[in-house]
Design a protein around this motif. Structure first.
Motif, short mmCIF file in Angstrom:
data_model
loop_
_atom_site.label_atom_id
_atom_site.label_comp_id
_atom_site.label_asym_id
_atom_site.label_seq_id
_atom_site.Cartn_x
_atom_site.Cartn_y
_atom_site.Cartn_z
N ARG A 189 0.83 -1.20 0.00
CA ARG A 189 0.00 0.00 0.00
C ARG A 189 0.87 1.25 0.00
O ARG A 189 2.08 1.20 0.25
N ASN A 216 -1.23 12.17 3.36
CA ASN A 216 -2.24 11.53 2.51
C ASN A 216 -3.51 11.39 3.34
O ASN A 216 -3.59 10.56 4.24
N SER A 217 -4.51 12.20 3.03
CA SER A 217 -5.72 12.24 3.85
C SER A 217 -6.46 10.91 3.86
O SER A 217 -7.26 10.66 4.78
N ASN A 218 -6.21 10.05 2.88
CA ASN A 218 -6.87 8.73 2.85
C ASN A 218 -6.45 7.86 4.03
O ASN A 218 -7.12 6.87 4.33
N THR A 220 -6.12 9.01 7.14
CA THR A 220 -6.58 9.59 8.40
C THR A 220 -7.36 8.57 9.22
O THR A 220 -8.23 7.86 8.72
N ARG A 488 -6.94 -0.15 7.24
CA ARG A 488 -7.77 -0.68 6.16
C ARG A 488 -7.06 -1.75 5.34
O ARG A 488 -7.70 -2.49 4.59
N HIS A 494 -10.32 -5.08 1.37
CA HIS A 494 -9.18 -4.36 0.79
C HIS A 494 -8.69 -5.01 -0.49
O HIS A 494 -8.44 -4.36 -1.49
#
Length: 671
Positions: A189, A216-218, A220, A488, A494
């Motif tokens: 990832r 990288n706000s993903n 958070t 995640r 995933h």
């Protein structure tokens, strides 16, 4: 089907790209070695490697137009290096960055350059420097898209006693370009940045951080913890990082486990946020102090760690850049495995294939007096002589493991000369096997042991059983993580492949036990309960509102329609992990003291906090007098009595109860 066809096409693409690259590299000019006052450089027209002199630290790796793939903001001795942790007996642990004091060119020709950076111990530094002679080696081959590194450690007879607790090779990559990490097909990832961890919320231990405002706000709200990316030795063959701009992959490839501690299922670190990649050789991870290399009474010792390959690749025109780099790295890994042991290291201490030996045979499992089953998929290995199961705590010597085929046949090749025991364990069967004679391996020897027989521990027919005897707690109930602490990568959607999801790698599952059992503990009813749903994967302590922790007692409730008395029943108890724990077992009396059985204080593997589904394996046989049981309803009380912190506890592998009546001819239930 669409995903399968895509991966097949991608594999074919990578094969042809890799083939083209290898053909092109084979035409490259000869190696160039340049020696300066304080550094040395090797160049093969594919990569340019610069090492400090005489220290032997990796200063620069130039590749594909990038001046240095290592972190350029670090000091020159803090980018690529070997290090170790050690201590004198009963003293505090010390850290040692392995820095050479002498430099030698071992080999230099058109096909290969091999360099040596050595450090030599002497009594004047006793207590300050680890008592080892260390020879770090670096090898570059013509046309190779990478370089090899290995080291020879030597402790001469009469030198001071000490413990070697960890040693490894470390590579710190450029933060501005390497953002994507790959450990396996389903663990890869885009990763957080180091500053994301600094700005995040520290959790129960320093390695775990909640990302509150990542670059990288993903990411958070996710937890980052380097232990989430650990791997068993047997699967830890290739891992590393990928840059999309420029398109570069950096990989550590370890083609053999023979020099690692603890055997094939010992777990260790791989790559993690930094970006950092590690080649781990000795460590306490998932095992504790029991795997420390302890040297006493001036014993002599020598061992070669490696070689490992530092491999770089560049596939810029692939439709799926990350997948293409990963598939190419795996292909290179398979090539390295096939070529092990290498024939090019110039050290006499590293032995080639014709200097090694082979052991072959077939392992069977006795299931009755005249009936045998093949030991399908048995783990079979040679390790230094010791007690049954000693291999999982062994690190001074070498180990050589293979997995038997469905007939139980095995062939373990490329074994270094020396004296060994042959060990085995079989998924689906409790306990360990050890061949009854030591084996002497000599150069070129080929020993055929014929048919070997493992008779699993069994004194009576099985009344009931819980779990699968496979040295892991993976089959038990693993809860969903607290949504506040989710990663995640380990969520079932995933990779759209729930069977491969390692839910146990989620952070904070120890807290989930208290949430699910706030006031009373787990009760398992034989014949009604389902261990995949009703048996929590680990027996943790319970967190109390006043900030303390409480010991927990689980119950196994079962019914005996008849009671064989007088007689001795047997409980087979296999544990997959233990951390500062004591398991007390009582029969039909929760308060009897002393308990009917106790393990005593065991375990330091810390697998529960470090997202491992197993640590060291523990096996106990408990005799149960019929006077402790009754006809009708019975209860076994399992108390984990140590409760000073959240990470004390155990993981069960398998439990069963056998009755007193036994005849080998009546043995019908395998295990």
């Amino acid at each position: 089907m669409t995903n399968f066809l895509f991966r097949l096409k991608l594999l074919h693409f990578c094969f042809y790209v890799s083939f083209f690259i290898r053909c092109r590299l084979s035409m490259h000019s000869a190696l160039q070695l340049q020696i300066q006052d304080n550094h040395v450089t090797i160049d093969n027209d594919v990569i340019r490697l610069t090492l400090s002199k005489p220290g032997g630290n990796v200063m620069e790796i130039q590749y594909n137009g990038v001046d240095n793939v290592l972190e350029v903001r670090n000091q020159v001795d803090n980018t690529g290096y070997w290090d170790l942790n050690w201590r004198e007996p009963q003293s505090r642990e010390m850290y040692y960055r392995i820095t050479g004091t002498d430099f030698t060119v071992i080999k230099e020709d058109e096909e290969q350059v091999e360099l040596s950076f050595t450090t030599t111990w002497n009594p004047s530094v006793e207590g300050k420097v680890c008592p080892l002679n260390i020879d770090k080696r670096f090898i570059m081959l013509r046309g190779c898209s990478g370089f090899y590194t290995y080291a020879i450690y030597e402790h001469l007879e009469g030198w001071p006693d000490f413990d070697l607790t960890q040693t490894r090779a470390v590579f710190k990559l450029r933060e501005d370009i390497f953002h994507y990490m790959a450990i396996s097909d389903d663990r890869q990832r885009t990763m957080p940045m180091p500053e994301d961890r600094i700005a995040g919320l520290p959790l129960s231990y320093p390695e775990a951080v909640l990302l509150t405002n990542p670059t990288n706000s993903n990411l958070t709200g996710e937890v980052d913890d380097k232990y989430q990316y650990s791997c068993e030795n047997q699967h830890n063959r290739v891992h590393g990082w990928i840059s999309s701009d420029p398109a570069i992959g950096f990989w550590i490839i370890t083609p053999s486990d023979e020099f690692r501690t603890g055997g094939p299922v010992k777990q260790d670190l791989t790559s993690h946020v930094g970006p950092i990649s590690l080649a781990m050789f000795v460590s306490r991870h998932y095992a504790g102090e029991e795997v420390d290399l302890k040297f006493r009474n001036g014993e002599g010792w020598e061992k070669v760690f490696g070689p490992v390959l530092i491999y770089l690749n560049s596939i810029s025109d692939a439709e799926e850049l990350y997948a293409a780099h990963w598939e190419d790295a795996k292909q290179q890994m398979m090539s390295e495995v096939q070529n092990w042991p290498y024939d090019f290291p110039a050290s006499d201490e590293f032995l080639c294939s014709d200097q090694r030996g082979t052991v072959r045979g077939r392992l069977l499992v006795q299931i009755s007096e005249e009936d045998y089953a093949s030991a399908d998929s048995a783990y079979i290995g040679l390790a230094p002589p010791g007690q049954i199961g000693s291999w999982q705590r062994e690190g001074k010597g070498y180990q050589f493991w293979t997995i038997a085929d469905n007939e139980g046949s095995f062939c373990t090749s490329n074994i270094l000369p020396g004296e060994y025991n042959l060990f085995a364990w079989i998924p689906g069967f409790i306990g360990d096997y050890r061949y009854n004679s030591n084996l002497m391996i000599e150069p070129g020897s080929d020993i055929d042991l014929g048919d070997l027989v493992y008779e699993p521990s069994r004194d009576g027919s099985i009344i009931w059983e819980i779990g699968i005897p496979d040295r892991s707690a993976h089959e038990f109930y693993i809860p969903e993580p607290n949504p506040k602490f989710n990663n995640r990568l380990f969520a079932e959607n995933h990779f759209n492949c729930s069977s491969s999801v390692e839910k146990y790698r989620q952070y904070g599952l120890w807290e989930r036990y208290t949430e699910l059992y706030p006031d009373s503990d787990l009760i398992y009813t034989v014949g009604t309960s389902d261990y995949t749903k009703d048996w929590f994967f680990a027996q943790f302590t319970r967190f109390k509102e006043d900030g303390t922790f409480q010991a927990t007692t689980w119950q196994i409730q079962f019914t005996l329609d008849k009671l064989d008395e007088p007689g001795t029943y047997k409980v087979r108890l296999a544990l997959a992990s233990a951390t500062d724990a004591e398991l007390q077992v009582r029969f039909n009396d929760e308060n009897v003291f002393p308990p009917h059985f106790t393990t005593g204080l065991i375990g330091k593997d810390n697998a529960m906090a470090r997202h491992g589904i197993h640590g060291l394996y523990w096996m106990y046989d408990i005799n149960v007098s019929s006077s402790m049981l009754v006809r009708g309803n019975n209860t076994i009380f399992l108390t984990q009595s140590r409760s000073s912190g959240p990470f004390q506890g155990i993981m069960y592998d398998y439990i069963r109860l056998e009755d007193p009546l036994f005849s080998l001819n009546n043995r019908t239930n395998l295990g």
